[in-house]
Structure formats: C-alpha cells, structure tokens
Design a protein around this motif. Sequence first.
Motif, PDB file in Angstrom:
ATOM      1  N   PRO A  49       0.707  -1.170  -0.047  1.00 16.22           N
ATOM      2  CA  PRO A  49      -0.062  -0.096   0.123  1.00 16.22           C
ATOM      3  C   PRO A  49       0.946   1.339  -0.128  1.00 16.22           C
ATOM      4  O   PRO A  49       2.247   1.136   0.301  1.00 16.22           O
ATOM      5  CB  PRO A  49      -0.897  -0.087   1.412  1.00 16.22           C
ATOM      6  N   SER A  50       0.108   2.331  -0.012  1.00 15.10           N
ATOM      7  CA  SER A  50       0.929   3.694   0.025  1.00 15.10           C
ATOM      8  C   SER A  50       1.676   3.840   1.326  1.00 15.10           C
ATOM      9  O   SER A  50       1.318   3.283   2.066  1.00 15.10           O
ATOM     10  CB  SER A  50       0.192   4.729  -0.439  1.00 15.10           C
ATOM     11  N   LYS A  51       2.884   4.562   1.422  1.00 15.91           N
ATOM     12  CA  LYS A  51       3.418   4.900   2.395  1.00 15.91           C
ATOM     13  C   LYS A  51       2.600   5.489   3.744  1.00 15.91           C
ATOM     14  O   LYS A  51       2.641   5.093   4.541  1.00 15.91           O
ATOM     15  CB  LYS A  51       4.723   5.921   2.262  1.00 15.91           C
ATOM     16  N   GLN A  52       1.782   6.319   3.313  1.00 16.90           N
ATOM     17  CA  GLN A  52       0.839   7.141   4.346  1.00 16.90           C
ATOM     18  C   GLN A  52      -0.158   5.994   4.910  1.00 16.90           C
ATOM     19  O   GLN A  52      -0.266   6.184   6.020  1.00 16.90           O
ATOM     20  CB  GLN A  52       0.111   8.028   3.591  1.00 16.90           C
ATOM     21  N   THR A  53      -0.471   5.016   4.229  1.00 18.09           N
ATOM     22  CA  THR A  53      -1.398   4.059   4.748  1.00 18.09           C
ATOM     23  C   THR A  53      -0.516   3.074   5.700  1.00 18.09           C
ATOM     24  O   THR A  53      -1.088   2.791   6.861  1.00 18.09           O
ATOM     25  CB  THR A  53      -1.770   2.864   3.740  1.00 18.09           C
ATOM     26  N   ILE A  54       0.737   2.735   5.347  1.00 16.27           N
ATOM     27  CA  ILE A  54       1.664   1.888   6.352  1.00 16.27           C
ATOM     28  C   ILE A  54       1.876   2.560   7.751  1.00 16.27           C
ATOM     29  O   ILE A  54       1.872   2.293   8.686  1.00 16.27           O
ATOM     30  CB  ILE A  54       2.793   1.404   5.562  1.00 16.27           C
ATOM     31  N   ALA A 282      -6.890   2.711   6.462  1.00 13.63           N
ATOM     32  CA  ALA A 282      -7.677   2.730   5.174  1.00 13.63           C
ATOM     33  C   ALA A 282      -8.292   3.927   4.795  1.00 13.63           C
ATOM     34  O   ALA A 282      -8.114   4.155   3.546  1.00 13.63           O
ATOM     35  CB  ALA A 282      -8.816   1.643   5.249  1.00 13.63           C
ATOM     36  N   ALA A 283      -8.606   4.759   5.737  1.00 11.66           N
ATOM     37  CA  ALA A 283      -9.265   6.265   5.386  1.00 11.66           C
ATOM     38  C   ALA A 283      -7.961   6.723   4.807  1.00 11.66           C
ATOM     39  O   ALA A 283      -8.084   7.512   3.754  1.00 11.66           O
ATOM     40  CB  ALA A 283      -9.671   6.816   6.604  1.00 11.66           C
ATOM     41  N   GLU A 284      -6.539   6.672   5.299  1.00 16.28           N
ATOM     42  CA  GLU A 284      -5.564   7.290   4.838  1.00 16.28           C
ATOM     43  C   GLU A 284      -5.315   6.704   3.298  1.00 16.28           C
ATOM     44  O   GLU A 284      -5.001   7.587   2.258  1.00 16.28           O
ATOM     45  CB  GLU A 284      -4.396   7.230   5.496  1.00 16.28           C
ATOM     46  N   ALA A 285      -5.286   5.569   2.980  1.00 19.65           N
ATOM     47  CA  ALA A 285      -5.246   4.914   1.539  1.00 19.65           C
ATOM     48  C   ALA A 285      -6.337   5.607   0.671  1.00 19.65           C
ATOM     49  O   ALA A 285      -5.846   5.753  -0.625  1.00 19.65           O
ATOM     50  CB  ALA A 285      -5.306   3.379   1.616  1.00 19.65           C
ATOM     51  N   LEU A 286      -7.486   5.603   1.095  1.00 15.61           N
ATOM     52  CA  LEU A 286      -8.483   6.325   0.199  1.00 15.61           C
ATOM     53  C   LEU A 286      -8.259   7.574  -0.200  1.00 15.61           C
ATOM     54  O   LEU A 286      -8.978   8.109  -1.127  1.00 15.61           O
ATOM     55  CB  LEU A 286      -9.994   6.136   0.896  1.00 15.61           C
ATOM     56  N   ARG A 287      -7.362   8.363   0.452  1.00 14.10           N
ATOM     57  CA  ARG A 287      -6.987   9.565  -0.058  1.00 14.10           C
ATOM     58  C   ARG A 287      -5.798   9.768  -0.980  1.00 14.10           C
ATOM     59  O   ARG A 287      -5.088  10.623  -1.142  1.00 14.10           O
ATOM     60  CB  ARG A 287      -6.717  10.589   1.165  1.00 14.10           C
ATOM     61  N   ASN A 288      -5.348   8.322  -1.085  1.00 20.56           N
ATOM     62  CA  ASN A 288      -4.030   8.529  -2.088  1.00 20.56           C
ATOM     63  C   ASN A 288      -4.295   9.289  -3.516  1.00 20.56           C
ATOM     64  O   ASN A 288      -5.335   9.531  -4.078  1.00 20.56           O
ATOM     65  CB  ASN A 288      -3.966   6.850  -2.718  1.00 20.56           C
ATOM     66  N   SER A 289      -3.270   9.862  -3.866  1.00 15.84           N
ATOM     67  CA  SER A 289      -3.372  10.888  -4.924  1.00 15.84           C
ATOM     68  C   SER A 289      -3.490  10.110  -6.309  1.00 15.84           C
ATOM     69  O   SER A 289      -3.302   8.809  -6.538  1.00 15.84           O
ATOM     70  CB  SER A 289      -1.766  11.317  -5.132  1.00 15.84           C
ATOM     71  N   ALA A 290      -3.743  10.804  -7.302  1.00 14.30           N
ATOM     72  CA  ALA A 290      -4.107  10.188  -8.696  1.00 14.30           C
ATOM     73  C   ALA A 290      -2.930   9.731  -9.272  1.00 14.30           C
ATOM     74  O   ALA A 290      -2.811   8.763 -10.064  1.00 14.30           O
ATOM     75  CB  ALA A 290      -4.866  11.354  -9.576  1.00 14.30           C
ATOM     76  N   GLU A 291      -1.703  10.376  -8.771  1.00 16.72           N
ATOM     77  CA  GLU A 291      -0.552   9.821  -9.337  1.00 16.72           C
ATOM     78  C   GLU A 291      -0.103   8.861  -8.803  1.00 16.72           C
ATOM     79  O   GLU A 291       0.466   7.714  -9.666  1.00 16.72           O
ATOM     80  CB  GLU A 291       0.436  11.007  -9.020  1.00 16.72           C
TER      81      GLU A 291
END
Length: 392
Positions: A49-54, A282-291
């Motif tokens: 997952p994205s870094k912010q998620t972890i 999961a809330a953080e992951a849902l905010r992943n960037s379009a990039e």
Amino acid sequence: MANKPIEPAERLSLVSEYYFSRKLKEVAEMNAKGMDIISLAIGSPDMPPSKQTIDKICEVANLPNAHGYQMTAGIPEMREAMADFYKRWYNVDLDPKTEILPLIGSKEGILHVTLAFVNPGDEVLVPNPGYPTYTSLSKILGAKIVNYNLREDNGWQPDFDELEKMDLSRVKLMWTNYPNMPTGGNARMETYERLVKFAKDHGIVVVNDNPYSFILNEKPISLLQVPGAKDCCIEFNSMSKSHNMPGWRVGMCLANATFISWIMKIKSNVDSGTFRGIQLAAAEALRNSAEWHHEANIETYSRRRQWAEQIMDVLGCTYDPKQVGMFLWGKIPEKYADVEDLTEKVLHEARVFITPGFIFGSNGKRYIRISLCAKEDKIKEALDRITKLKTE
C-alpha cells in the motif's frame, strides 16, 4: 453398541473445496520437491500500500487504547473517507452515516447480502462465467442458482433480450461484476443504465461487484452513477486490488439507507468490527493521490501485461487487447480438447501455474486466465519457460 457416526451438514455436499485452495496444495508440494513453480494464477497484488497507509497503521498500533472492539458499522472516519472517495472518483453522493457499510472484504458482503435478501428456495441470477463465490455461497444458503450468459461476441455484457425471456418471478438478486472478472470486459454506462431499468421492472436487487475499476482503466465508473440506482441496486467496492491491500480485508457496501440497515442486521450478528488501526489506515489509503493510482494501477500493470500477452501469443491463444483489470483472459486453440490439457501441461512441464477458465463456469471452459500479480522478471521467466516448452 456401535457409536453413532457423526455426519457433516447436508449443505457441504452442495459445494466442493475452492479450486485455488485445492490447487495451491498441489503447487506447494511441487515447490517442496524443488520444482520452483511460478504462479500466474491468483489475483493477489504483490505491491505494498501507499506509505501513508503503512505509517498510519504503525502509528495507531502503538497507541495503548486502540486495541478494543470496534463498531460493526465502522468508525466515522473510515465511512466519511469512503464517501469522499466515491464523490471524488465517481461523482456519487453517499451519506456516510446511512448509505455505507464497511465490510471485512467483499466475499463477506456476498454472504451478508444473500442472507438479508434471499430466502431458501428463492432464485439468484449469477453470471456465467463469473466469480465462483456467487454460486457457492448461494448454494450453501439454500438459494437456487439461475445462470445468465456472458459471451465474448457481446463484450461479456449481459444479454438483456435473453434475460427478459426468462422466468424471473422467483429471482431476488442479480450478481454483476464490472469491470468483469475473469473476462476483463469493461464497465459500460449503457449496461449500467439497462441494469437499473431491469431491476426496477422486475423487482430484483442488482448487486454490482466493482473492485477492478482502477486496474488498467483510465475512466473508472460506478453503477450508482445512474439516476435511481440506489433505489434498487447495491454496489461493493474493495481496497484489495486498487489499493494493494488484499490481506487487510477492507471493502464497502453502498446502497440506500433501508438496504444498508437490513444488511447491518446480519453483519452485526456475525462480526465485531475491524481493528481501529486498519480502519484509520484505510481512510488514509482512500486519499491516495491520482499519481499513486496511475503508477500502481496503470503503469505497473501495463508493463506486466505486455509480457502476459506474449505468453498468450506463444500458447496460440486469442484475447481482446482492450480488456481491463489485473488478469489477461484468452481463448485456447482448437487443438486442445480440454483447457486442462493446456494448463496441466504448462504446470507440470513448464512449471508455470495459470488458471483454467472452467472454474468460472461452463462459458469459460475454452479459456485461460493469466494473473498480472507477479513481478516483471517472474512473468518474463514464465514466458521463457513456456517458449522453451513450445520449441522442444
């Protein structure tokens, strides 16, 4: 006096062990013998997952007060993030308090929705080919399976003329899955519009399983974008595929408040909610960037797809280059009497595990499925092994 034998419940006779559960045992035995099987069978993302998620789950896991039972309905932060995600990507408005129910994965949702809407003996429309769990869970719960055909010459979309000729008087649910697994047929707004009309005309609840809309797909869409869809439809979405979180078991069920309340009655008697750290992450992951989404879900899978297409070419299979999702679905050559003639040869001689399409229904019996959930070097090695097999 002889002891009375213990017998399992009769429902066990209605289903068999899941194909991958059985086959992975065989693959494990082959690996134990040093055969080094490359698996291109399972749709389990191999990227993190994205870094912010972890970072978020690590942060919460270190809090002393974060480890208690959680609400079955999910914490407000996660439900609000799910609503924001649907507004941002699909332009669908959802009330996070009443129209969203977090799930411990979509497979759980199939169980809960069936229990909430279907009585034993009622009928359920299931796509052929389609995800095997739609069939197996319906059987376990006493529903009658009514298959409807998906065909390559129709873009793997429902044939509504064929559906209208069926006796639909006892049908309660219709399972759909777009973008489609296993075929890669993409979602179409015209299909979604016809599904909503079909649901309203016949008093059937259409449940669209939508976990693949970001994979190799520049324009994700949702059934809930159709006006009036929430009145008669339910949509599942999942973070397993699109956010590289298959083992986290985070999904969502989206519908009108009444439907959600019925499903919640079932769910609240089955589980006690998800770890708070997973929900906040999961809330953080849902905010992943379009990039992030473009790199993870389009660029990476595009590179892998090129190797998978070469495998199809070497095997003499035909496929639609416009299909989307994390698999490649191809039709086997006529020289093979049965799909397992090909897949078993590839497994035992090239040591590459690919999926025979018959496990998804009779309309898949002439097809194979290759997963893109492996590193490029592994897919390339699989190509080399299969190419060598073909030239020997």
